[in-house]
Scaffold this active site. Structure first.
Site: not given
Ligand code: FBP
Length: 554
Positions: A81, A145, A175-176, A202-205, A243, A250, A252, A311, A426
């Site tokens: 991603g 991916r 990681d993958d 790398k990863t925004i997660d 409200y 996000m 995963r 998420e 996104y």
């Protein structure tokens, strides 16, 4: 190309390198540290990585550059991603490579791992790199991916690498992808190709981190972007006072993004998947937890609020993950076609009722119909439920609404419950990198080239001490095998980089847990505002609350 004023200005931004890399290439010397071992399962990892296991950690220091002069042809891919700063990893890599020897070449393989498999690449030059400096996105070469993990794929990569005279490959991924980088590095060493493989985190997660890697790039910018939006919504909620906003963010699997946004914005509610799993919380418990806050606020005429939902939450709820596992079995293989052929939702519902265990059906039955249908309609190519597509923000708002209706009937709740839904994902993945990510990424890329130049293979580019100003950052490398352990994946034991979940005894979560009761019932919102690129360092260069708390700073 049409350029926005900010884009033009960002081209001119000069990313900050760690102090130790600032004296010019001729002054970068390498210092080897202790030999390493994997975080767990040492014997097994060592047996699987005989050529790359146990190598020493590395730090770059000021001193005479003793690397062997040779022409380098480096191939780079972006994998997985998008995350803000990817372009800067490439520009840092390019600048170090060209500063070392103007004859060196950088090839960008297009569309992620597929580019290496299909030998589809571009050759970078100044013009191309300059058009992407300090910008968001991965559009410079694209990403993908495809998993690069089979020996047959490695044979193709090695053949293509040989064709292009590659001396090294840099894999920018999570990681993958970096697990696969380690396996590719081992393959290259075993076959004696001489081709080095270096990874960049790398990863925004934010779930590729450990005692060596303090943060994955992109997490800073993405969470700042979401926090800006959440802060704006909080201010709207506090203005209109009508409200409750349910906001999915996000991430995963791990809830780092949700937690960081909560630390930045102090919402009324933020669910943390890892806590839900540790406490084995049921859907009803989570619903009641949110409903209690709505009730307390409603009874004092504060009929508004903000709830952040990660998420990945549903997979952390034990009864929900059991339900998903049963659904995956229920529709395995040809059973999907049989299910799809049923004439209408009533017939499908009967099929589901017959197929699930009584416990799972009970869970299924409390879900709003829209979510029930999503579980059966949104499936990945293997026929599995696409958990990340489940609209958990709608799931919980609907369940809370039903619960509040009961409380109203019982006379305990007197408020009103208007709902708005949002999903922020996104919006943040391709934002202009913050100064932190611009600097961090450029340094990771620059540093990756120094690892190549000094002949290292199977290392992750490591820049540490990053909660401090860039001048004090420490540059070096860590063997990827050090971060690995054995995990069960698709029925097999596999060597993988350990994913970092939110630690419930870690300082970021503890800070949140200490304050959340007050945040739940009072209005304690904070408004981070937009990312600032120009101005005082204490406004523009600070990184995440998560990192500060992890480092014992406030
Ligand atoms: P990476 O781990 O590959 O960096 O991707 C993270 C992520 O942004 C998750 O937060 C999200 O669930 C996923 O990618 C969505 O990816 P896609 O758009 O490919 O479905």
């Amino acid at each position: 190309m049409n350029l926005s004023p900010l884009q033009k200005a960002r081209y001119e931004y000069q990313p900050k390198l760690p102090g130790m890399l600032r004296n010019g290439i001729a002054e970068i010397s390498v210092q080897e540290g202790a030999a390493t071992q994997s975080v767990a399962d040492q014997d097994k990892i060592k047996a699987l990585f005989p050529n790359t296991y146990g190598k020493k950690e590395v730090t770059f220091v000021k001193g005479k550059n003793t690397s062997v002069a040779k022409k380098q042809v480096v191939g780079v891919i972006l994998s997985g991603g998008q995350a803000p700063g990817g372009h800067n990893v490439i520009s840092g890599l390019y600048d170090a490579l060209k500063a070392t020897n103007s004859e060196n070449v950088l090839l960008g393989f297009k569309g992620g791992p597929d580019g290496l498999l299909n030998n589809d690449y571009i050759t970078f030059d100044d013009e191309k790199i300059n058009a992407y400096r300090n910008t968001g996105g991965f559009d410079i070469i694209g990403s993908g991916r495809t998993k690069l993990e089979k020996e047959s794929q490695f044979d193709i990569v090695a053949e293509n690498a040989k064709k292009n005279g590659l001396t090294a490959i840099v894999i920018i991924g999570g990681d993958d992808s970096n697990t696969n980088a380690a396996t590719l590095a081992e393959y290259m060493a075993k076959k004696g190709t001489g081709i080095q493989v270096i990874g960049c985190p790398k990863t925004i997660d934010g779930d590729l981190k450990n005692e060596d890697i303090e943060a994955s790039f992109g997490f800073d910018t993405a969470t700042k972007t979401y926090s800006e939006l959440i802060g704006n919504i909080e201010r709207d909620a506090n203005s209109a006072k009508k409200y409750w906003h349910f906001i999915k963010v996000m991430g995963r699997s791990a809830s780092h993004v949700a937690l960081e946004c909560a630390l930045e914005t102090q919402p009324n509610i933020c669910l943390i998947g890892e806590e839900v799993a540790a406490k084995k919380m049921s859907i009803a418990q989570i619903t009641n937890y949110i409903a209690d806050a709505v009730e307390t606020r409603g009874n004092k005429k504060e009929n508004f609020g903000v709830a952040i939902i990660p998420e990945g939450i549903v997979e952390f709820i034990p009864e929900f993950s059991a339900l998903i596992a049963e659904i995956n079995d229920l529709l395995a293989g040809e059973k999907t076609d049989k299910f799809n052929a049923l004439p209408d939702w009533n017939a499908k519902y009967d099929f589901i009722k017959k197929g699930l265990t009584a416990e799972s059906f009970k869970v299924f039955d409390i879900l709003p119909q829209g979510i029930q249908q999503q579980l059966f309609l949104e499936r990945d190519p293997h026929g599995n439920v696409q958990v990340s597509l489940i609209e958990s923000e709608k799931l919980f708002s609907e369940l809370v609404k039903n619960e509040l209706a009961k409380r109203k009937a019982a006379g305990t709740y007197k408020g009103k419950f208007g709902i708005q839904h949002h999903f922020f994902g996104y919006e943040g993945r391709c934002a202009f990198p913050s100064n932190f990510d611009a600097d961090y990424c450029y340094s990771l890329g620059y540093n990756a080239f120094m690892l190549i130049q000094y002949g290292f293979n199977g290392y992750l580019s490591k820049v540490s001490n990053i909660a401090k100003p860039a001048e004090e950052w420490v540059a070096g490398g860590m063997p990827i095998t050090k971060m690995m352990n054995m995990e069960r994946r698709n029925g097999e034991d596999k060597p993988v980089i350990r994913k970092a979940l939110v630690e419930l005894d870690g300082e970021p979560f503890k800070f949140f847990a200490k304050h959340r009761e007050e945040w739940a019932v009072n209005t304690c919102f904070t408004y981070p505002g937009a990312i600032q690129y120009y101005g005082p360092a204490e406004v523009c260069d600070l990184t995440t609350r998560t990192l500060f708390l992890e480092k014992g700073q406030n």
